[in-house]
Structure formats: structure tokens, C-alpha cells
Design a protein around this motif. Structure first.
Motif, PDB file in Angstrom:
ATOM      1  N   ASP A  85       0.796  -1.324  -0.150  1.00 45.08           N
ATOM      2  CA  ASP A  85       0.027   0.151   0.046  1.00 45.08           C
ATOM      3  C   ASP A  85       0.920   1.320  -0.124  1.00 45.08           C
ATOM      4  O   ASP A  85       1.864   1.495   0.869  1.00 45.08           O
ATOM      5  CB  ASP A  85      -0.784  -0.147   1.305  1.00 45.08           C
ATOM      6  N   SER A  86       0.822   2.172  -1.021  1.00 47.65           N
ATOM      7  CA  SER A  86       1.662   3.199  -1.036  1.00 47.65           C
ATOM      8  C   SER A  86       1.333   4.276  -0.219  1.00 47.65           C
ATOM      9  O   SER A  86       2.193   5.035   0.293  1.00 47.65           O
ATOM     10  CB  SER A  86       1.671   3.870  -2.532  1.00 47.65           C
ATOM     11  N   GLU A  87       0.098   4.130   0.250  1.00 51.61           N
ATOM     12  CA  GLU A  87      -0.486   5.380   1.241  1.00 51.61           C
ATOM     13  C   GLU A  87       0.425   5.203   2.549  1.00 51.61           C
ATOM     14  O   GLU A  87       0.911   5.839   3.197  1.00 51.61           O
ATOM     15  CB  GLU A  87      -1.797   5.355   1.435  1.00 51.61           C
ATOM     16  N   PHE A  88       0.552   3.776   2.736  1.00 47.90           N
ATOM     17  CA  PHE A  88       1.132   3.378   3.954  1.00 47.90           C
ATOM     18  C   PHE A  88       2.688   3.714   4.060  1.00 47.90           C
ATOM     19  O   PHE A  88       2.988   4.199   5.237  1.00 47.90           O
ATOM     20  CB  PHE A  88       1.052   1.972   4.076  1.00 47.90           C
ATOM     21  N   SER A  89       3.405   3.572   3.028  1.00 43.88           N
ATOM     22  CA  SER A  89       4.823   3.910   3.140  1.00 43.88           C
ATOM     23  C   SER A  89       5.105   5.322   3.319  1.00 43.88           C
ATOM     24  O   SER A  89       5.735   5.734   4.047  1.00 43.88           O
ATOM     25  CB  SER A  89       5.784   3.118   2.151  1.00 43.88           C
ATOM     26  N   LYS A  90       3.998   5.981   2.691  1.00 44.98           N
ATOM     27  CA  LYS A  90       3.992   7.401   2.752  1.00 44.98           C
ATOM     28  C   LYS A  90       3.816   7.927   4.094  1.00 44.98           C
ATOM     29  O   LYS A  90       4.240   8.802   4.715  1.00 44.98           O
ATOM     30  CB  LYS A  90       3.022   8.239   1.843  1.00 44.98           C
ATOM     31  N   GLY A  91       2.712   7.325   4.633  1.00 41.61           N
ATOM     32  CA  GLY A  91       2.497   7.498   6.437  1.00 41.61           C
ATOM     33  C   GLY A  91       3.881   7.137   7.067  1.00 41.61           C
ATOM     34  O   GLY A  91       4.046   8.066   8.149  1.00 41.61           O
ATOM     35  N   LEU A  92       4.655   6.256   6.736  1.00 38.63           N
ATOM     36  CA  LEU A  92       5.756   5.864   7.470  1.00 38.63           C
ATOM     37  C   LEU A  92       6.925   7.152   7.626  1.00 38.63           C
ATOM     38  O   LEU A  92       7.362   7.483   8.323  1.00 38.63           O
ATOM     39  CB  LEU A  92       6.618   4.713   6.976  1.00 38.63           C
ATOM     40  N   ALA A  93       7.009   7.332   6.020  1.00 38.68           N
ATOM     41  CA  ALA A  93       7.982   8.530   6.030  1.00 38.68           C
ATOM     42  C   ALA A  93       7.314   9.940   6.660  1.00 38.68           C
ATOM     43  O   ALA A  93       8.367  10.629   7.149  1.00 38.68           O
ATOM     44  CB  ALA A  93       7.943   8.868   4.525  1.00 38.68           C
ATOM     45  N   ASP A  94       6.062  10.221   6.772  1.00 38.91           N
ATOM     46  CA  ASP A  94       5.457  11.538   7.187  1.00 38.91           C
ATOM     47  C   ASP A  94       6.082  11.246   8.887  1.00 38.91           C
ATOM     48  O   ASP A  94       6.224  12.291   9.223  1.00 38.91           O
ATOM     49  CB  ASP A  94       3.825  11.457   7.215  1.00 38.91           C
ATOM     50  N   ILE A  95       5.982  10.181   9.537  1.00 41.71           N
ATOM     51  CA  ILE A  95       6.180  10.062  10.923  1.00 41.71           C
ATOM     52  C   ILE A  95       7.408  10.412  11.255  1.00 41.71           C
ATOM     53  O   ILE A  95       7.742  11.049  11.876  1.00 41.71           O
ATOM     54  CB  ILE A  95       5.756   8.694  11.533  1.00 41.71           C
ATOM     55  N   LEU A  96       8.088   9.980  10.193  1.00 41.86           N
ATOM     56  CA  LEU A  96       9.743  10.092  10.597  1.00 41.86           C
ATOM     57  C   LEU A  96      10.188  11.525  10.400  1.00 41.86           C
ATOM     58  O   LEU A  96      10.769  11.982  10.881  1.00 41.86           O
ATOM     59  CB  LEU A  96      10.483   9.091   9.334  1.00 41.86           C
ATOM     60  N   ASP A  97       9.460  12.228   9.153  1.00 47.76           N
ATOM     61  CA  ASP A  97       9.800  13.484   8.982  1.00 47.76           C
ATOM     62  C   ASP A  97       9.314  14.472  10.060  1.00 47.76           C
ATOM     63  O   ASP A  97      10.315  15.373  10.481  1.00 47.76           O
ATOM     64  CB  ASP A  97       9.090  14.113   7.751  1.00 47.76           C
ATOM     65  N   SER A  98       8.140  14.124  10.696  1.00 45.01           N
ATOM     66  CA  SER A  98       7.824  14.993  11.771  1.00 45.01           C
ATOM     67  C   SER A  98       8.718  14.975  13.105  1.00 45.01           C
ATOM     68  O   SER A  98       8.590  15.620  14.084  1.00 45.01           O
ATOM     69  CB  SER A  98       6.421  14.805  12.026  1.00 45.01           C
ATOM     70  N   ALA A  99       9.472  13.883  13.032  1.00 47.51           N
ATOM     71  CA  ALA A  99      10.296  13.588  14.259  1.00 47.51           C
ATOM     72  C   ALA A  99      11.807  13.742  14.297  1.00 47.51           C
ATOM     73  O   ALA A  99      12.467  13.621  15.166  1.00 47.51           O
ATOM     74  CB  ALA A  99      10.384  12.103  14.451  1.00 47.51           C
ATOM     75  N   VAL A 100      12.346  14.213  13.145  1.00 45.10           N
ATOM     76  CA  VAL A 100      13.750  14.572  12.850  1.00 45.10           C
ATOM     77  C   VAL A 100      14.583  13.277  13.559  1.00 45.10           C
ATOM     78  O   VAL A 100      15.572  13.501  14.229  1.00 45.10           O
ATOM     79  CB  VAL A 100      14.158  15.839  13.810  1.00 45.10           C
ATOM     80  N   VAL A 101      14.207  12.134  12.895  1.00 39.22           N
ATOM     81  CA  VAL A 101      15.250  11.086  13.230  1.00 39.22           C
ATOM     82  C   VAL A 101      15.688  10.510  11.879  1.00 39.22           C
ATOM     83  O   VAL A 101      15.031  10.651  10.983  1.00 39.22           O
ATOM     84  CB  VAL A 101      14.604   9.950  14.051  1.00 39.22           C
ATOM     85  N   ASN A 102      16.669   9.839  11.764  1.00 35.01           N
ATOM     86  CA  ASN A 102      17.120   9.425  10.583  1.00 35.01           C
ATOM     87  C   ASN A 102      16.728   8.301   9.887  1.00 35.01           C
ATOM     88  O   ASN A 102      16.659   7.369  10.764  1.00 35.01           O
ATOM     89  CB  ASN A 102      18.891   9.225  10.827  1.00 35.01           C
ATOM     90  N   ALA A 103      15.953   8.293   8.750  1.00 33.57           N
ATOM     91  CA  ALA A 103      15.666   6.856   8.038  1.00 33.57           C
ATOM     92  C   ALA A 103      16.632   5.957   8.122  1.00 33.57           C
ATOM     93  O   ALA A 103      16.039   4.618   8.043  1.00 33.57           O
ATOM     94  CB  ALA A 103      15.014   7.434   6.659  1.00 33.57           C
ATOM     95  N   SER A 104      17.903   6.126   8.086  1.00 32.38           N
ATOM     96  CA  SER A 104      18.853   5.123   7.775  1.00 32.38           C
ATOM     97  C   SER A 104      19.254   4.162   9.042  1.00 32.38           C
ATOM     98  O   SER A 104      19.774   3.067   9.270  1.00 32.38           O
ATOM     99  CB  SER A 104      20.313   5.508   7.221  1.00 32.38           C
ATOM    100  N   ASN A 105      18.559   4.778  10.221  1.00 38.04           N
ATOM    101  CA  ASN A 105      18.488   4.162  11.521  1.00 38.04           C
ATOM    102  C   ASN A 105      17.430   3.223  11.691  1.00 38.04           C
ATOM    103  O   ASN A 105      17.072   2.420  12.521  1.00 38.04           O
ATOM    104  CB  ASN A 105      18.537   4.938  12.767  1.00 38.04           C
ATOM    105  N   VAL A 106      16.510   3.302  10.662  1.00 35.10           N
ATOM    106  CA  VAL A 106      15.283   2.516  10.776  1.00 35.10           C
ATOM    107  C   VAL A 106      15.231   1.149   9.780  1.00 35.10           C
ATOM    108  O   VAL A 106      15.652   1.173   8.427  1.00 35.10           O
ATOM    109  CB  VAL A 106      13.904   3.245  10.448  1.00 35.10           C
ATOM    110  N   ILE A 107      15.020  -0.044  10.335  1.00 37.68           N
ATOM    111  CA  ILE A 107      14.936  -1.119   9.270  1.00 37.68           C
ATOM    112  C   ILE A 107      13.687  -1.716   9.253  1.00 37.68           C
ATOM    113  O   ILE A 107      13.124  -1.919  10.495  1.00 37.68           O
ATOM    114  CB  ILE A 107      16.152  -2.173   9.746  1.00 37.68           C
ATOM    115  N   PHE A 108      13.009  -2.087   8.092  1.00 40.60           N
ATOM    116  CA  PHE A 108      12.131  -2.794   8.185  1.00 40.60           C
ATOM    117  C   PHE A 108      12.119  -4.265   7.818  1.00 40.60           C
ATOM    118  O   PHE A 108      12.921  -4.859   6.951  1.00 40.60           O
ATOM    119  CB  PHE A 108      10.979  -2.394   7.052  1.00 40.60           C
ATOM    120  N   GLU A 109      11.474  -5.306   8.433  1.00 41.08           N
ATOM    121  CA  GLU A 109      11.356  -6.610   8.291  1.00 41.08           C
ATOM    122  C   GLU A 109      10.489  -7.186   7.518  1.00 41.08           C
ATOM    123  O   GLU A 109       9.227  -6.844   8.028  1.00 41.08           O
ATOM    124  CB  GLU A 109      11.817  -7.236   9.720  1.00 41.08           C
ATOM    125  N   VAL A 110      10.679  -7.766   6.539  1.00 39.00           N
ATOM    126  CA  VAL A 110       9.818  -8.307   5.890  1.00 39.00           C
ATOM    127  C   VAL A 110      10.038  -9.990   5.686  1.00 39.00           C
ATOM    128  O   VAL A 110      11.245 -10.344   5.517  1.00 39.00           O
ATOM    129  CB  VAL A 110       9.488  -7.854   4.342  1.00 39.00           C
TER     130      VAL A 110
END
Ligand code: C2E
Ligand code: CA
Ligand code: CA
Length: 407
Positions: free
Chosen positions: A243-268
Motif C-alpha cells: 500500500d503506497s499510502e502506508f509507506s508515505k505514512g511511515l515517511a511522514d512520521i519520520l519527517d515530523s520527528a527529526v530522526v534518520n531513516a537510515s537508522n530504521v530497518i523494516f523486516e519482511v
């Protein structure tokens, strides 16, 4: 007594040969033949089959993938693997199937010999009836409704626990995996697979995952304020990544929090990737574009091959518990582990061993230069405050206990 057998082999000649032997050995059994994996899977999903005699090399769906379906969906009581391939490969598939709970009654070279087949059938008669423990446990589980789950998500009743991931060299804390925990006010602890499954079936999984991620990001900030830089792993369900809306939701949460995306890992999970390759490739590429790390979870349960793995934009490979637990005592399991680690290293993936419960297994993993370890031997999942205490307390004890030990 064997009452039904399915022989799966793309060669009609070999198939007929095996079926003839089966008829001779168990004249009362119902014996069917299929010539490819998908046909066999369709048959198994609608019929009761005791034993599948399975060829490994077949077009369309190979025997290795079919074996994984039989194991995961419990489609037969036992399998007999037949192949003209390297005996080691046959034995490896046997070990893999067994670790998923499927009885492997024999691993036979082709052409199948009557006496070998007879031995395999004898093993079937000696099989204990499948334990009813999981069914009994399931029966004791409370019935949770979609509405209860929705309320729990809305009221923040579902918490996030963290389990440490440590470097094999020096046991440094590298990161944590976030795991959902629900303590129901009436029913008590509800195992994650139960409510995650319900969340997936009732389309609540995106809402739940985004909530947990939001909480995780807050904890991440709290950690960084203490000067702790960690990686934070979150589990994603197949529905969410599609769901592309979902991945955007993840990115939005991260943007509002000033933490680095490279420190986040998603497990599938490996299985999810195998089941929906085209879709998952796209979705994973999108997550990588946002800068997140990607981990292939439960690796070793789904029989992905090297080419499939090389195509994924992954950064980490988590080797499933079934390949780790007790590995220091089982040479065959050790061989599979070694080749998995080699494969991951060739693809420049970080290797993580999950489910480490024994010191000996850890020492072997260290000798094999697996990068990271995670498991009850080091720490169980815990709330964030307990994690801070663990870092200043038990972690240094662990380092002292294991400092000079080698395999
Ligand atoms: P997983 O992603 O493979 O997570 C690892 C599971 O193994 C966790 O179970 C963890 O508590 C357990 N574990 C860790 N070390 C050991 C060990 O040494 N021995 C043993 N026997 N087990 C160990 P948990 O928390 O019950 O989660 C089960 C599964 O539920 C997870 O498997 C994951 O697939 C799913 N899950 C949990 N939280 C989430 C979530 O937030 N989202 C999604 N989509 N799935 C989740
Ligand atoms: Ca996981
Ligand atoms: Ca896992």
C-alpha cells in the motif's frame, strides 16, 4: 498404516515406477500421481494425504518450494524426498522440512529402490500422532473481536517491546527489534501472531503498524537524547508494504520527528517475498528510496534461492531460529547455516542470527563471523525503560561471561 500416497514427479516414467512400488508395498492405499508442483499443491489442499513422495527437480514449481508449502500448511503427515541430485542437497532439504515440523521419512536417490521405500513406510507407522498441543493451546485462546482490537489500537493498549541485537564481536548493542505486546484487561497476554493475524484479516494492520512506529520513533528520540545511537527494526505485514499510502505514512512520521531513516530497518518475511515477487520488489524499492534499511526475516523457512535473493534491494538477512537453535550440535544444520552466511556475505548483507538461546550456538555464530545475534540467551523483548536498565546492568555481565570463550 499408510492409507493415501501422492507421488510427485515430472517424469512420467519415474512417477509410474514409484507408484508401482508403492502399490506393491501397500496394496490397500490410495495412490495418486501428479506431474508438477502446482498440480500437487492443488490436490493436497483438497485431499487427505499421508505421504508425499517428492521429486526435487521439477519445472513450474520445484520440489523444494512444494516441500515448504507442505510443511507450512501441514498438507501431509510425512514426505519422502527422491532426487538424482547431490545427496547433500537432498539431506539439506530434509533438515529444512523437519525444522518446519514435517516428518521426513526418507531421502532417496533415484531410481528408487523398493527396500529403501519400505524402510520409509516403516518409519511412517512408527510416527507418533501429531501433537494436539497447538490445537489445545489455540482452543484456550480467547476469542478477540475486530471491535476489541480496534479499541485497543485507538486507546494505545498495544505496547512496543524491544529486543536487543548485539554484535558477535564484543557484544556491542547495535540495535533493537520492536515487537508488539497486548495485555488485554480481561484475557491477559495475547500472543502477537493472534492479533496480528486478526489485524491483517480485518484491515487494521496499517493503523496498528503506524501507531507502533510512531511510538517507536518517540523512543528512538529518547534514546538519542541519552547519546545512544541504535538501529530500530519494525516488522511489516505484506498488506502494508503493498500500500503506497502506508509507506508515505511511515515517511511522514519520520519527517515530523527529526530522526534518520537510515537508522530504521523494516523486516519482511522471506515467504511473503516469494509469494508476491513483482509487487514486493516495487514496494521494497520504494522503502529503500525513502532511506530505510530492509531486512529479510525468517530466512531459511521459505527456500528462496540465491538469484531471488540477489534481486531484492535488501540490506540485512535474518536467519531463522530453526537454523540457529542447537546448530552447534548438528553438522547438517551447520552446513546449511554456513552456506547461508556465505551467500549473505557475497550479497553484502548484514547477517543476523535470531533465536539464539545457547552459549555454544553463539560461539559458533561468532566463529562463522555472523554480524549480529538476537535471542533469549542475551535478552528477551522488554519495555523501553527496562532496556535502559539492561544496557547499564546485564549487558556488561554478559560481556564478562563470554569474553574469552571460543568454540
Ligand atoms: P518475528 O518477527 O520472527 O520475531 C521474533 C520472535 O521470536 C518474537 O516473538 C520474539 O519474542 C521471539 N524470540 C526472540 N528470541 C527468541 C529466542 O531466543 N527463542 C525463542 N523461542 N523465541 C525468541 P513474538 O514477539 O511473540 O512475535 C512473534 C511474531 O509476531 C514475530 O515474529 C512477527 O512475525 C509478529 N509480530 C510481532 N510484532 C509485530 C508487529 O508489530 N507487526 C507485525 N507485522 N508483526 C509482528
Ligand atoms: Ca522480525
Ligand atoms: Ca523472524
Amino acid at each position: 498404516m499408510v492409507s493415501s500416497i501422492l507421488v510427485v514427479d515430472d517424469s512420467r516414467l519415474q512417477c509410474e515406477h514409484a507408484a508401482t512400488l508403492c502399490r506393491r508395498l501397500v496394496p490397500t492405499a490410495d495412490i495418486q500421481c501428479c506431474h508438477d508442483g502446482s498440480e500437487a499443491l492443488d490436490h493436497l489442499r483438497v485431499s487427505e494425504v499421508d505421504i508425499v513422495v517428492l521429486d526435487l527437480e521439477m519445472p513450474v514449481m520445484d520440489g523444494v518450494l512444494l516441500a515448504s508449502h507442505i510443511a507450512n500448511e501441514q498438507l501431509a503427515k510425512g514426505i519422502i524426498i527422491s532426487s538424482s541430485k547431490d545427496p547433500k542437497l537432498i539431506a539439506s532439504v530434509g533438515t529444512m522440512s523437519e525444522s518446519s515440523g514435517l516428518a521426513v521419512l526418507g531421502t532417496l536417490q533415484k531410481p528408487i529402490q523398493e527396500s529403501c521405500l519400505q524402510n520409509s513406510f516403516a518409519k511412517f507407522s512408527a510416527l507418533k500422532p501429531r501433537s494436539t498441543a497447538p490445537a489445545a493451546a489455540a482452543a484456550r485462546l480467547p476469542e478477540i473481536t475486530a471491535e476489541e482490537l480496534a479499541a485497543a489500537i485507538a486507546n494505545d493498549e498495544i505496547e512496543v517491546y524491544y529486543q536487543p541485537k548485539l554484535t558477535t564481536r564484543g557484544l556491542l548493542l547495535k540495535g533493537v527489534e520492536a515487537l508488539a505486546r497486548w495485555k488485554h484487561p480481561l484475557h491477559g497476554f495475547i500472543p502477537p501472531p493472534v492479533f496480528i493475524d486478526l489485524a491483517e484479516k480485518t484491515s487494521q494492520i496499517n493503523a496498528l503498524t503506524l501507531k507502533l512506529f510512531q511510538r517507536g520513533v518517540q523512543d528512538m528520540q529518547a534514546c538519542e537524547q541519552r547519546g545512544l545511537r541504535l538501529t530500530w527494526s519494525f516488522n511489516l505485514s505484506p498488506q502494508s508494504i503493498a500500500d503506497s499510502e502506508f509507506s508515505k505514512g511511515l515517511a511522514d512520521i519520520l519527517d515530523s520527528a527529526v530522526v534518520n531513516a537510515s537508522n530504521v530497518i523494516f523486516e519482511v518475511t522471506e515467504n511473503m517475498l516469494l509469494e508476491n515477487r513483482a509487487l514486493s520488489l516495487q514496494a521494497l524499492a520504494r522503502l529503500r528510496l525513502y532511506g530505510f534499511g530492509l531486512s529479510i526475516d525468517d530466512f531459511g523457512t521459505g527456500f528462496a534461492n540465491a538469484e531471488q535473493l540477489a534481486m531484492l534491494p535488501a540490506t540485512e538477512l535474518k536467519i531463522d531460529r530453526s537454523l540457529i537453535d542447537g546448530v552447534s550440535k548438528k553438522w547438517q544444520q551447520r552446513e546449511i547455516l554456513e552456506s547461508t552466511v556465505r551467500l549473505a556475505k557475497n550479497l553484502q548483507l548484514t547477517t543476523v542470527a535470531e533465536g539464539v538461546e545457547e552459549l555454544e550456538d553463539y560461539l559458533l555464530l561468532k566463529a562463522l563471523e555472523v554480524d549480529l545475534v538476537q535471542g533469549y540467551y542475551f535478552a528477551r523483548p522488554m519495555p523501553i525503560d527496562a532496556l535502559f536498565d539492561w544496557i547499564t546492568g546485564e549487558l556488561s555481565d554478559l560481556r564478562n561471561q563470554t569474553k574469552n570463550l571460543v568454540v
